[in-house]
Motif scaffolding. Structure first.
Motif, PDB file in Angstrom:
ATOM      1  N   VAL A  39      -0.534  -2.219  -9.551  1.00 49.61           N
ATOM      2  CA  VAL A  39      -0.684  -1.011 -10.370  1.00 49.61           C
ATOM      3  C   VAL A  39       0.658  -0.718 -11.034  1.00 49.61           C
ATOM      4  O   VAL A  39       1.702  -0.742 -10.387  1.00 49.61           O
ATOM      5  CB  VAL A  39      -1.108   0.200  -9.501  1.00 49.61           C
ATOM      6  CG1 VAL A  39      -1.283   1.452 -10.359  1.00 49.61           C
ATOM      7  CG2 VAL A  39      -2.398  -0.110  -8.755  1.00 49.61           C
ATOM      8  N   LYS A  40       0.603  -0.445 -12.355  1.00 47.03           N
ATOM      9  CA  LYS A  40       1.844  -0.279 -13.123  1.00 47.03           C
ATOM     10  C   LYS A  40       2.685   0.890 -12.600  1.00 47.03           C
ATOM     11  O   LYS A  40       3.879   0.743 -12.358  1.00 47.03           O
ATOM     12  CB  LYS A  40       1.478  -0.045 -14.591  1.00 47.03           C
ATOM     13  CG  LYS A  40       2.581  -0.407 -15.563  1.00 47.03           C
ATOM     14  CD  LYS A  40       2.062  -0.311 -16.975  1.00 47.03           C
ATOM     15  CE  LYS A  40       2.913  -1.118 -17.934  1.00 47.03           C
ATOM     16  NZ  LYS A  40       2.312  -1.173 -19.264  1.00 47.03           N
ATOM     17  N   GLU A  41       2.039   2.050 -12.426  1.00 41.60           N
ATOM     18  CA  GLU A  41       2.826   3.247 -12.092  1.00 41.60           C
ATOM     19  C   GLU A  41       3.383   3.212 -10.678  1.00 41.60           C
ATOM     20  O   GLU A  41       4.554   3.449 -10.436  1.00 41.60           O
ATOM     21  CB  GLU A  41       1.970   4.503 -12.276  1.00 41.60           C
ATOM     22  CG  GLU A  41       1.804   4.853 -13.748  1.00 41.60           C
ATOM     23  CD  GLU A  41       1.207   6.239 -13.922  1.00 41.60           C
ATOM     24  OE1 GLU A  41       0.828   6.860 -12.912  1.00 41.60           O
ATOM     25  OE2 GLU A  41       1.125   6.693 -15.079  1.00 41.60           O
ATOM     26  N   SER A  42       2.535   2.887  -9.701  1.00 37.15           N
ATOM     27  CA  SER A  42       2.964   2.996  -8.298  1.00 37.15           C
ATOM     28  C   SER A  42       3.519   1.689  -7.745  1.00 37.15           C
ATOM     29  O   SER A  42       4.194   1.680  -6.724  1.00 37.15           O
ATOM     30  CB  SER A  42       1.773   3.413  -7.445  1.00 37.15           C
ATOM     31  OG  SER A  42       0.773   2.404  -7.510  1.00 37.15           O
ATOM     32  N   GLY A  43       3.217   0.567  -8.425  1.00 34.00           N
ATOM     33  CA  GLY A  43       3.664  -0.721  -7.894  1.00 34.00           C
ATOM     34  C   GLY A  43       2.820  -1.204  -6.717  1.00 34.00           C
ATOM     35  O   GLY A  43       3.125  -2.206  -6.080  1.00 34.00           O
ATOM     36  N   GLU A  44       1.731  -0.442  -6.417  1.00 36.91           N
ATOM     37  CA  GLU A  44       0.848  -0.854  -5.310  1.00 36.91           C
ATOM     38  C   GLU A  44       0.169  -2.176  -5.641  1.00 36.91           C
ATOM     39  O   GLU A  44      -0.184  -2.432  -6.793  1.00 36.91           O
ATOM     40  CB  GLU A  44      -0.264   0.186  -5.129  1.00 36.91           C
ATOM     41  CG  GLU A  44       0.138   1.422  -4.393  1.00 36.91           C
ATOM     42  CD  GLU A  44      -1.030   2.408  -4.370  1.00 36.91           C
ATOM     43  OE1 GLU A  44      -2.187   1.962  -4.398  1.00 36.91           O
ATOM     44  OE2 GLU A  44      -0.767   3.622  -4.339  1.00 36.91           O
ATOM     45  N   LYS A  45      -0.066  -2.962  -4.594  1.00 38.33           N
ATOM     46  CA  LYS A  45      -0.743  -4.239  -4.794  1.00 38.33           C
ATOM     47  C   LYS A  45      -2.143  -4.179  -4.197  1.00 38.33           C
ATOM     48  O   LYS A  45      -2.344  -3.591  -3.144  1.00 38.33           O
ATOM     49  CB  LYS A  45       0.045  -5.373  -4.134  1.00 38.33           C
ATOM     50  CG  LYS A  45       1.399  -5.605  -4.792  1.00 38.33           C
ATOM     51  CD  LYS A  45       2.068  -6.859  -4.280  1.00 38.33           C
ATOM     52  CE  LYS A  45       3.454  -7.062  -4.861  1.00 38.33           C
ATOM     53  NZ  LYS A  45       3.564  -7.025  -6.297  1.00 38.33           N
ATOM     54  N   HIS A  46      -3.102  -4.770  -4.907  1.00 40.43           N
ATOM     55  CA  HIS A  46      -4.486  -4.778  -4.424  1.00 40.43           C
ATOM     56  C   HIS A  46      -5.113  -6.138  -4.662  1.00 40.43           C
ATOM     57  O   HIS A  46      -4.647  -6.903  -5.505  1.00 40.43           O
ATOM     58  CB  HIS A  46      -5.315  -3.710  -5.154  1.00 40.43           C
ATOM     59  CG  HIS A  46      -4.851  -2.322  -4.867  1.00 40.43           C
ATOM     60  ND1 HIS A  46      -5.177  -1.655  -3.716  1.00 40.43           N
ATOM     61  CD2 HIS A  46      -4.039  -1.488  -5.572  1.00 40.43           C
ATOM     62  CE1 HIS A  46      -4.599  -0.456  -3.725  1.00 40.43           C
ATOM     63  NE2 HIS A  46      -3.892  -0.330  -4.835  1.00 40.43           N
ATOM     64  N   LYS A  47      -6.176  -6.412  -3.901  1.00 32.28           N
ATOM     65  CA  LYS A  47      -6.885  -7.682  -4.041  1.00 32.28           C
ATOM     66  C   LYS A  47      -8.370  -7.436  -4.216  1.00 32.28           C
ATOM     67  O   LYS A  47      -8.879  -6.396  -3.813  1.00 32.28           O
ATOM     68  CB  LYS A  47      -6.693  -8.539  -2.772  1.00 32.28           C
ATOM     69  CG  LYS A  47      -5.290  -9.055  -2.565  1.00 32.28           C
ATOM     70  CD  LYS A  47      -5.233  -9.829  -1.269  1.00 32.28           C
ATOM     71  CE  LYS A  47      -3.824 -10.393  -1.057  1.00 32.28           C
ATOM     72  NZ  LYS A  47      -3.720 -11.079   0.241  1.00 32.28           N
ATOM     73  N   GLY A  48      -9.041  -8.439  -4.757  1.00 28.92           N
ATOM     74  CA  GLY A  48     -10.486  -8.318  -4.897  1.00 28.92           C
ATOM     75  C   GLY A  48     -11.095  -9.662  -5.228  1.00 28.92           C
ATOM     76  O   GLY A  48     -10.422 -10.693  -5.150  1.00 28.92           O
ATOM     77  N   SER A  49     -12.373  -9.626  -5.576  1.00 25.50           N
ATOM     78  CA  SER A  49     -13.017 -10.901  -5.912  1.00 25.50           C
ATOM     79  C   SER A  49     -13.886 -10.773  -7.165  1.00 25.50           C
ATOM     80  O   SER A  49     -14.223  -9.673  -7.595  1.00 25.50           O
ATOM     81  CB  SER A  49     -13.834 -11.418  -4.731  1.00 25.50           C
ATOM     82  OG  SER A  49     -14.846 -10.483  -4.420  1.00 25.50           O
ATOM     83  N   VAL A  50     -14.193 -11.933  -7.748  1.00 29.14           N
ATOM     84  CA  VAL A  50     -15.068 -12.013  -8.920  1.00 29.14           C
ATOM     85  C   VAL A  50     -16.194 -12.967  -8.536  1.00 29.14           C
ATOM     86  O   VAL A  50     -15.953 -14.099  -8.150  1.00 29.14           O
ATOM     87  CB  VAL A  50     -14.317 -12.617 -10.142  1.00 29.14           C
ATOM     88  CG1 VAL A  50     -15.233 -12.659 -11.359  1.00 29.14           C
ATOM     89  CG2 VAL A  50     -13.057 -11.827 -10.457  1.00 29.14           C
ATOM     90  N   GLU A  51     -17.424 -12.492  -8.626  1.00 34.79           N
ATOM     91  CA  GLU A  51     -18.587 -13.341  -8.289  1.00 34.79           C
ATOM     92  C   GLU A  51     -19.320 -13.702  -9.579  1.00 34.79           C
ATOM     93  O   GLU A  51     -19.605 -12.826 -10.400  1.00 34.79           O
ATOM     94  CB  GLU A  51     -19.565 -12.582  -7.378  1.00 34.79           C
ATOM     95  CG  GLU A  51     -18.939 -12.048  -6.109  1.00 34.79           C
ATOM     96  CD  GLU A  51     -19.241 -12.928  -4.906  1.00 34.79           C
ATOM     97  OE1 GLU A  51     -19.960 -13.923  -5.063  1.00 34.79           O
ATOM     98  OE2 GLU A  51     -18.732 -12.600  -3.813  1.00 34.79           O
ATOM     99  N   ILE A  52     -19.595 -14.988  -9.739  1.00 28.56           N
ATOM    100  CA  ILE A  52     -20.406 -15.444 -10.878  1.00 28.56           C
ATOM    101  C   ILE A  52     -21.567 -16.224 -10.253  1.00 28.56           C
ATOM    102  O   ILE A  52     -21.458 -17.410  -9.965  1.00 28.56           O
ATOM    103  CB  ILE A  52     -19.572 -16.344 -11.816  1.00 28.56           C
ATOM    104  CG1 ILE A  52     -18.309 -15.596 -12.271  1.00 28.56           C
ATOM    105  CG2 ILE A  52     -20.402 -16.773 -13.037  1.00 28.56           C
ATOM    106  CD1 ILE A  52     -17.230 -16.462 -12.851  1.00 28.56           C
ATOM    107  N   PRO A  53     -22.693 -15.513  -9.978  1.00 26.97           N
ATOM    108  CA  PRO A  53     -23.753 -16.136  -9.188  1.00 26.97           C
ATOM    109  C   PRO A  53     -24.516 -17.249  -9.905  1.00 26.97           C
ATOM    110  O   PRO A  53     -25.045 -18.140  -9.265  1.00 26.97           O
ATOM    111  CB  PRO A  53     -24.683 -14.974  -8.837  1.00 26.97           C
ATOM    112  CG  PRO A  53     -24.360 -13.896  -9.813  1.00 26.97           C
ATOM    113  CD  PRO A  53     -22.962 -14.102 -10.276  1.00 26.97           C
TER     114      PRO A  53
END
Length: 310
Positions: free
Chosen positions: A66-80
């Motif tokens: 995240v630009k403002e807080s510098g927090e890092k996050h993860k996720g996924s992308v599904e293409i069924p």
């Protein structure tokens, strides 16, 4: 004839999707890996026409900041279901994120990210229909003969050691190629930069993979887990390196000619890269390979060694 495109497709999908960067007001995300790839692809040649079949179920991981807080996050992308039954624009793409805050990144991936992923999938399908199918519908022998003659005319008499041209019967299919030119300036003297390309330990450091580096005329070169291979054809210390160079997913036995010229600018060095004979469909990926996997990593390596000296 039918050709199985499954394993070729798996490496192509990885090539076009992994490392994809999505940037926006909210922050920056990147597809970090192709976690799951299941399916198949093939190409049939019938009466001079090519018919494609493909069906894929893909799961990608993404990570973002995240630009403002510098927090890092993860996720996924599904293409069924990426298949020839649906247009890429109609293919379902589902974005999810690990629990917690950072929904701004999820939104960024839903909007910009989905667009970028669709572009990459289009790139895969375009390559499947051009790059993979090279040679499936063979040109007539006369056309190959004309192209070979034209090519010899262009290259003039530069054939070294009087290499005799191959008989036409075994000439491969000519593929459209492009020339890539790049210039980069590095904060180090030319001899130091030259050694980064010719010393096994340094190559392994910046490429983060075991490598084969035989820096002499006719010596072998293998990098990035065999993704890049070739040989050294000319070496002028601190000034110039010429390579026969190819990526693993290029048509068999097809090499580009890479010339690296080192120009000394006092404390800096300008590196001029000329890469001739790159298959048209691999132009962007080759440019990215030199930019990201070579130049950016070499910069980091040189900076680290300077910091250590200080």
């Amino acid at each position: 004839t039918e050709r199985d495109a499954t394993s070729w497709s798996k490496s192509k999908l990885k090539e076009v999707l992994v490392g994809l960067v999505v940037e926006g007001e909210a922050g920056r995300c990147e597809i970090s890996d192709l976690k799951h790839v299941e399916g198949e692809a093939s190409c049939n040649s019938r009466k001079g026409k090519l018919i494609f079949f493909y069906e894929w179920n893909l799961r990608l991981n993404w990570k973002g900041t995240v630009k403002e807080s510098g927090e890092k996050h993860k996720g996924s992308v599904e293409i069924p279901n990426l298949s020839e039954e649906n247009e890429v624009d109609d293919t379902e793409i589902n974005i999810s994120k690990k629990k917690g805050e950072g929904d701004v990144l999820k939104d960024l991936m839903r909007t910009e990210g989905t667009t970028k992923v669709r572009e990459a999938l289009r790139g895969y399908l375009k390559a499947l229909k051009t790059e993979f199918t090279l040679g499936m519908i063979l040109p007539t022998k006369a056309a190959v003969g004309q192209e070979l003659a034209a090519e010899q005319k262009l290259s003039g008499n530069t054939v070294q050691d009087s290499v005799s041209p191959q008989p036409l019967d075994i000439v491969g299919v000519k593929i459209p190629t492009v020339k890539i030119l790049m210039r980069e300036v590095f904060n180090s003297p030319a001899d130091e930069l030259y050694s980064v390309f010719t010393t096994k330990e340094l190559v392994q450091k910046f490429s983060k993979c075991p490598a084969v580096i035989e820096a002499e005329k006719g010596g072998r070169l293998q990098m990035f887990d065999g993704c890049v291979s070739g040989e050294y054809t000319e070496l002028v210390p601190s000034q110039r390196i010429v390579l026969k160079w190819r990526c693993r997913n290029w048509p068999d036995e097809h090499y580009a000619t890479v010339a690296l010229n080192f120009k000394d600018l006092a404390a800096q060095t300008e590196l001029q890269l000329e890469c001739k004979g790159v298959p048209v469909s691999n132009e962007d990926s080759t440019r990215q390979c030199w930019k990201k996997q070579y130049f950016e990593e070499i910069r980091i390596l040189l900076q680290q060694s300077q910091d250590n000296m200080e």
